[in-house]
Design a protein around this motif. Structure first.
Motif, short mmCIF file in Angstrom:
data_model
loop_
_atom_site.label_atom_id
_atom_site.label_comp_id
_atom_site.label_asym_id
_atom_site.label_seq_id
_atom_site.Cartn_x
_atom_site.Cartn_y
_atom_site.Cartn_z
N CYS A 58 37.13 40.13 40.87
CA CYS A 58 37.52 41.27 40.04
C CYS A 58 37.19 42.60 40.72
N CYS A 96 31.68 44.39 41.14
CA CYS A 96 30.42 44.54 41.90
C CYS A 96 30.56 45.65 42.93
N CYS A 150 28.87 41.56 36.86
CA CYS A 150 29.68 40.46 37.40
C CYS A 150 30.39 39.68 36.28
S1 SF4 Z 1 34.18 40.23 42.50
FE1 SF4 Z 1 32.01 40.68 42.26
S2 SF4 Z 1 31.76 41.21 40.07
FE2 SF4 Z 1 33.76 40.20 40.28
S3 SF4 Z 1 33.34 38.04 39.80
FE3 SF4 Z 1 33.18 38.27 42.05
S4 SF4 Z 1 31.03 38.67 42.46
FE4 SF4 Z 1 31.36 39.01 40.27
#
Ligand code: SF4
Ligand code: SF4
Length: 164
Positions: free
Chosen positions: A81, A84, A53
């Motif tokens: 992003c 995850c 993350c």
């Molecule tokens: S999309 Fe998923 S990996 Fe990316 S910042 Fe958010 S929780 Fe974290």
């Protein structure tokens, strides 16, 4: 009539060219990375999402009475992003197209995605363990037969002994 007036009248007759958002809905571009959704039933608690993350938005921890694991994701810290989702082996975590992220400042710590994985007991030795979702077997095996299905109910140690 001046060109300015012509344009003003034309635009008045034509109506707005933009979407009424936030007073109405707008379109969702394909592939939009919106709010994150978590499915505890498909999660194997590998913690990969927590590890990758970018924003440090995910935490997986054992609850005080040791009955299972709590998953928590702070949407305020999420950078959308998609890492995850990309690394999750069972797709238990995914980004939705829900872009409604507006909230009051006082709600920022309540603006979370939560889930709970309740431990189950190993069918052989009764050790508490994270239940193994069918999604993982589908990833690991071409076909899930009865023997493989039985492995789901064994803890890692009993699985190892059975394999030997
Ligand atoms: S999309 Fe998923 S990996 Fe990316 S910042 Fe958010 S929780 Fe974290
Ligand atoms: S959501 Fe996916 S990556 Fe995160 S702990 Fe569960 S299985 Fe692992």
């Amino acid at each position: 009539m001046s060109s300015f007036l012509k344009i003003a009248i034309r635009n008045l007759l034509k109506g707005p060219s933009t979407d009424p958002y936030p007073f109405g809905e707008t379109f969702v571009p394909k592939g939009l990375r919106g709010k994150v959704k978590y499915n505890a039933k498909a999660c194997v608690a590998c913690r990969m999402c927590e590890h990758v993350c970018a924003g440090g938005a995910i935490q997986i921890r054992e609850v005080a009475d040791k009955s299972g694991l709590e998953f928590i994701l702070w949407h305020n810290t999420c950078a959308f992003c998609g890492l995850c989702e990309h690394y999750c082996p069972t797709k238990a975590i995914r980004l939705t197209e829900d872009y409604h992220t507006v909230h009051r400042q006082e709600d920022k710590y309540r603006y979370v995605e939560k889930g709970f994985i309740k431990y189950v007991n190993c069918a052989r030795c009764a050790t508490p363990m994270v239940p193994i979702p069918l999604e993982l077997l589908n990833v690991a095996y071409d076909q899930v037969n009865e023997d493989i299905e039985k492995l789901r109910h064994l803890c890692p140690k009993c699985r190892q002994e059975r394999a030997l």
